[in-house]
Scaffold this motif. Sequence first.
Motif, PDB file in Angstrom:
ATOM      1  N   PRO A   1       0.776  -1.230   0.010  1.00  0.00           N
ATOM      2  CA  PRO A   1      -0.073   0.209   0.037  1.00  0.00           C
ATOM      3  C   PRO A   1       0.724   1.309  -0.131  1.00  0.00           C
ATOM      4  O   PRO A   1       0.174   2.450   0.059  1.00  0.00           O
TER       5      PRO A   1
ATOM      6  N   THR B   1      -7.706   3.446  -5.017  1.00  0.00           N
ATOM      7  CA  THR B   1      -6.892   5.023  -4.419  1.00  0.00           C
ATOM      8  C   THR B   1      -7.330   6.134  -5.365  1.00  0.00           C
ATOM      9  O   THR B   1      -7.461   6.036  -6.612  1.00  0.00           O
ATOM     10  N   MET B   2      -7.521   7.162  -4.958  1.00  0.00           N
ATOM     11  CA  MET B   2      -7.724   8.539  -5.500  1.00  0.00           C
ATOM     12  C   MET B   2      -6.571   8.897  -6.335  1.00  0.00           C
ATOM     13  O   MET B   2      -6.989   9.802  -7.260  1.00  0.00           O
ATOM     14  N   GLY B   3      -5.350   8.365  -5.772  1.00  0.00           N
ATOM     15  CA  GLY B   3      -4.053   8.614  -6.496  1.00  0.00           C
ATOM     16  C   GLY B   3      -3.956   8.078  -7.987  1.00  0.00           C
ATOM     17  O   GLY B   3      -3.214   8.593  -8.695  1.00  0.00           O
TER      18      GLY B   3
ATOM     19  N   TYR C   1       3.414   2.433  -6.873  1.00  0.00           N
ATOM     20  CA  TYR C   1       2.112   1.825  -6.124  1.00  0.00           C
ATOM     21  C   TYR C   1       0.965   2.424  -6.891  1.00  0.00           C
ATOM     22  O   TYR C   1       0.009   1.565  -7.132  1.00  0.00           O
ATOM     23  N   HIS C   2       0.689   3.761  -7.052  1.00  0.00           N
ATOM     24  CA  HIS C   2      -0.538   4.126  -7.582  1.00  0.00           C
ATOM     25  C   HIS C   2      -0.618   3.557  -8.911  1.00  0.00           C
ATOM     26  O   HIS C   2      -1.863   3.282  -9.348  1.00  0.00           O
TER      27      HIS C   2
ATOM     28  N   GLN D   1      -9.955   5.136  -2.707  1.00  0.00           N
ATOM     29  CA  GLN D   1     -10.053   5.752  -1.258  1.00  0.00           C
ATOM     30  C   GLN D   1      -8.715   6.972  -1.341  1.00  0.00           C
ATOM     31  O   GLN D   1      -7.747   6.654  -1.850  1.00  0.00           O
TER      32      GLN D   1
ATOM     33  N   VAL E   1      -0.009  11.188   5.653  1.00  0.00           N
ATOM     34  CA  VAL E   1       0.281  12.395   6.278  1.00  0.00           C
ATOM     35  C   VAL E   1      -0.238  12.803   7.681  1.00  0.00           C
ATOM     36  O   VAL E   1       0.460  13.365   8.550  1.00  0.00           O
TER      37      VAL E   1
ATOM     38  N   ARG F   1       0.932  11.006  10.406  1.00  0.00           N
ATOM     39  CA  ARG F   1       2.354  11.406  10.842  1.00  0.00           C
ATOM     40  C   ARG F   1       2.266  12.603  11.426  1.00  0.00           C
ATOM     41  O   ARG F   1       3.375  12.780  12.593  1.00  0.00           O
TER      42      ARG F   1
ATOM     43  N   THR G   1       6.104  17.941   8.862  1.00  0.00           N
ATOM     44  CA  THR G   1       7.139  17.704   7.767  1.00  0.00           C
ATOM     45  C   THR G   1       6.202  18.096   6.393  1.00  0.00           C
ATOM     46  O   THR G   1       5.580  16.995   6.016  1.00  0.00           O
TER      47      THR G   1
ATOM     48  N   TYR H   1       5.706  18.515   2.848  1.00  0.00           N
ATOM     49  CA  TYR H   1       6.506  18.490   1.983  1.00  0.00           C
ATOM     50  C   TYR H   1       6.544  19.891   0.764  1.00  0.00           C
ATOM     51  O   TYR H   1       5.451  19.832   0.102  1.00  0.00           O
TER      52      TYR H   1
ATOM     53  N   VAL I   1      -1.980  20.025   2.280  1.00  0.00           N
ATOM     54  CA  VAL I   1      -1.148  19.527   3.500  1.00  0.00           C
ATOM     55  C   VAL I   1      -0.934  20.946   4.416  1.00  0.00           C
ATOM     56  O   VAL I   1      -0.858  20.583   5.621  1.00  0.00           O
TER      57      VAL I   1
ATOM     58  N   ARG J   1       8.934  14.021  -3.175  1.00  0.00           N
ATOM     59  CA  ARG J   1       8.206  13.114  -4.404  1.00  0.00           C
ATOM     60  C   ARG J   1       8.015  14.226  -5.434  1.00  0.00           C
ATOM     61  O   ARG J   1       8.317  15.477  -5.435  1.00  0.00           O
TER      62      ARG J   1
ATOM     63  N   GLU K   1       5.657  15.768  -7.657  1.00  0.00           N
ATOM     64  CA  GLU K   1       4.143  15.903  -7.416  1.00  0.00           C
ATOM     65  C   GLU K   1       3.718  17.386  -7.671  1.00  0.00           C
ATOM     66  O   GLU K   1       4.592  18.362  -7.365  1.00  0.00           O
TER      67      GLU K   1
HETATM   68  N1  USQ Z   1       2.915  14.667   2.657  1.00  0.00           N
HETATM   69  C1  USQ Z   1       3.490  15.746   3.183  1.00  0.00           C
HETATM   70  N2  USQ Z   1       4.284  15.308   4.593  1.00  0.00           N
HETATM   71  C2  USQ Z   1       4.553  14.297   5.073  1.00  0.00           C
HETATM   72  C3  USQ Z   1       3.898  13.079   4.311  1.00  0.00           C
HETATM   73  C4  USQ Z   1       3.131  13.245   3.221  1.00  0.00           C
HETATM   74  O1  USQ Z   1       3.781  16.871   2.796  1.00  0.00           O
HETATM   75  O2  USQ Z   1       5.040  14.093   5.883  1.00  0.00           O
HETATM   76  C5  USQ Z   1       2.237  14.739   1.522  1.00  0.00           C
HETATM   77  C6  USQ Z   1       2.567  14.166   0.224  1.00  0.00           C
HETATM   78  O3  USQ Z   1       3.579  14.706  -0.374  1.00  0.00           O
HETATM   79  C7  USQ Z   1       1.340  13.933  -0.320  1.00  0.00           C
HETATM   80  C8  USQ Z   1       0.052  13.967   0.755  1.00  0.00           C
HETATM   81  O4  USQ Z   1       1.010  14.522   1.733  1.00  0.00           O
HETATM   82  O5  USQ Z   1       1.141  15.064  -1.471  1.00  0.00           O
HETATM   83  C9  USQ Z   1      -0.290  12.707   1.052  1.00  0.00           C
HETATM   84  O6  USQ Z   1       0.760  11.681   1.148  1.00  0.00           O
HETATM   85  P1  USQ Z   1       0.418  10.560   1.987  1.00  0.00           P
HETATM   86  O7  USQ Z   1       1.774   9.782   2.422  1.00  0.00           O
HETATM   87  O8  USQ Z   1      -0.505  10.595   3.210  1.00  0.00           O
HETATM   88  O9  USQ Z   1      -0.405   9.598   0.738  1.00  0.00           O
HETATM   89  P2  USQ Z   1       0.031   8.669  -0.276  1.00  0.00           P
HETATM   90  O10 USQ Z   1       1.616   8.595  -0.350  1.00  0.00           O
HETATM   91  O11 USQ Z   1      -0.460   9.248  -1.700  1.00  0.00           O
HETATM   92  O12 USQ Z   1      -0.485   7.320  -0.115  1.00  0.00           O
HETATM   93  C10 USQ Z   1      -1.654   7.131   1.006  1.00  0.00           C
HETATM   94  C11 USQ Z   1      -1.762   5.692   1.223  1.00  0.00           C
HETATM   95  C12 USQ Z   1      -2.156   4.718   0.050  1.00  0.00           C
HETATM   96  C13 USQ Z   1      -3.531   5.485  -0.532  1.00  0.00           C
HETATM   97  C14 USQ Z   1      -3.244   6.994  -0.697  1.00  0.00           C
HETATM   98  C15 USQ Z   1      -4.503   7.711  -1.129  1.00  0.00           C
HETATM   99  O13 USQ Z   1      -0.435   5.115   1.645  1.00  0.00           O
HETATM  100  O14 USQ Z   1      -2.182   3.456   0.437  1.00  0.00           O
HETATM  101  O15 USQ Z   1      -3.930   4.978  -1.666  1.00  0.00           O
HETATM  102  O16 USQ Z   1      -2.813   7.688   0.648  1.00  0.00           O
HETATM  103  S1  USQ Z   1      -4.312   9.081  -2.191  1.00  0.00           S
HETATM  104  O17 USQ Z   1      -3.228   9.891  -1.771  1.00  0.00           O
HETATM  105  O18 USQ Z   1      -5.354   9.839  -2.627  1.00  0.00           O
HETATM  106  O19 USQ Z   1      -3.764   8.406  -3.514  1.00  0.00           O
END
Ligand code: USQ
Length: 381
Positions: free
Chosen positions: A100, A144-146, A181-182, A208, A238, A241, A253, A255, A299, A326, A328
């Motif tokens: 995931p 995933t919404m991603g 992953y996405h 999701q 996020v 965290r 943090t 990003y 964020v 990342r 993005e």
């Molecule tokens: N981000 C920060 N700071 C952090 C961690 C993340 O700014 O410390 C940012 C990321 O760059 C990103 C956003 O927060 O723009 C979301 O990151 P995330 O790590 O919460 O989510 P993501 O890697 O996209 O993946 C998570 C789950 C995944 C699910 C996805 C839904 O791990 O299984 O599919 O959320 S979605 O994000 O809609 O694709």
Amino acid sequence: MRVLILGGDGYLGWPTAMYLSRRGHDVAVVDNYFRRRACIELNREPLVPVPNLHQRAALWEARSGFRVGVHIGDVCDYPFLRQIFREFQPEGVIHYAEQPAAPYSMMGHRQAIFTLTNNLVSTANVIYAVKETDINCHIVKLGTMGVYGTPNIDIEEGYLEVEHKGRKHTFLYPKTPGSLYHLTKAQDGDLLYFYCRMWGIRVTDLNQGPVYGIVTEESQQDERLYSIFNYDDIFGTVLNRFLVQAVAGVPLTVYGKGGQVRGYLNIKDTMACVELALLHPAAAGQYRVFNQFVETFSVNDLAARVQEAGRDLGLNVTIQNIPNPRLEAEEHYYNPAHTGLLALGLEPHYLNPAVLQAMLQLVQKYRGQIDEQLILPQVQW
Ligand code: USQ
């Protein structure tokens, strides 16, 4: 309903097993402990230690009286999976058994190949097991919404009607994922859609957004029943965290610029969405897509909300924009539809200061277990 949960040891799998069993469903779970092994291998342990699946099922049964069947093994092992389908005869199967984490999938060749193989072969095996045992078994796959990325137009729920040179056709919504992953979640969706058309299987894909939260109604009395809650740079999402960072007293943090918008939901809403999908199955041959989130935040919004909630608890929460590990968009248009699950009766839990404070207070109980080495991002792409 007889419901088989694949990935039943994970952040969502275990709470779903308790939730559905408590609502009278006959539940069995399958897991190969990938997540636990990866956490040990990468030294990214969850905040609260979790007993193994057999132990959790026994604890849950002692507490609630509801039994969850446990099978330890790999969904990619087809004879193993098919045998469970033959014996248990599920009416619905929830496929959570995918790797995931976006950062994990981008670490290197080994993790990339594992993610590709695991996520696609597991999905193909589920499809074949359904075909060989009961074509009417409804597959609910966690998407995933991603998969949509951040296009500069509204995101629809799964499909897009296109008008081209005076003619119209409805296609799957174009996918522009931002990690391997996405991408596998886009590919498994294509596989499922293909077999809906070829064989008439019934599928719901739940696209999701990032989930937050630690406890559900079923687990709140006993920490041994909590979800696997990661706050590290690889498996932590996020908001989870940020909660841990706030309690640890390290800067949140963010990003890059922090304008990345996503659709979020409370873990309690994931449970409700999955049950709603099961109770209202897709038709034979239908590949149904729901966008599964309840509200959108950038964020920066999330960080500001955590800071404010922390202030009321006497925490001095600071925010730091760090270089984005990342690739993005950090500022973008984002307007995804999400009406399907609301129409089925979803009653969302919204993120408000009380919810944030309750989560912060829970994390405070485990303050001594936070490993600050796990906070800064180490995987880049
Ligand atoms: N981000 C920060 N700071 C952090 C961690 C993340 O700014 O410390 C940012 C990321 O760059 C990103 C956003 O927060 O723009 C979301 O990151 P995330 O790590 O919460 O989510 P993501 O890697 O996209 O993946 C998570 C789950 C995944 C699910 C996805 C839904 O791990 O299984 O599919 O959320 S979605 O994000 O809609 O694709």
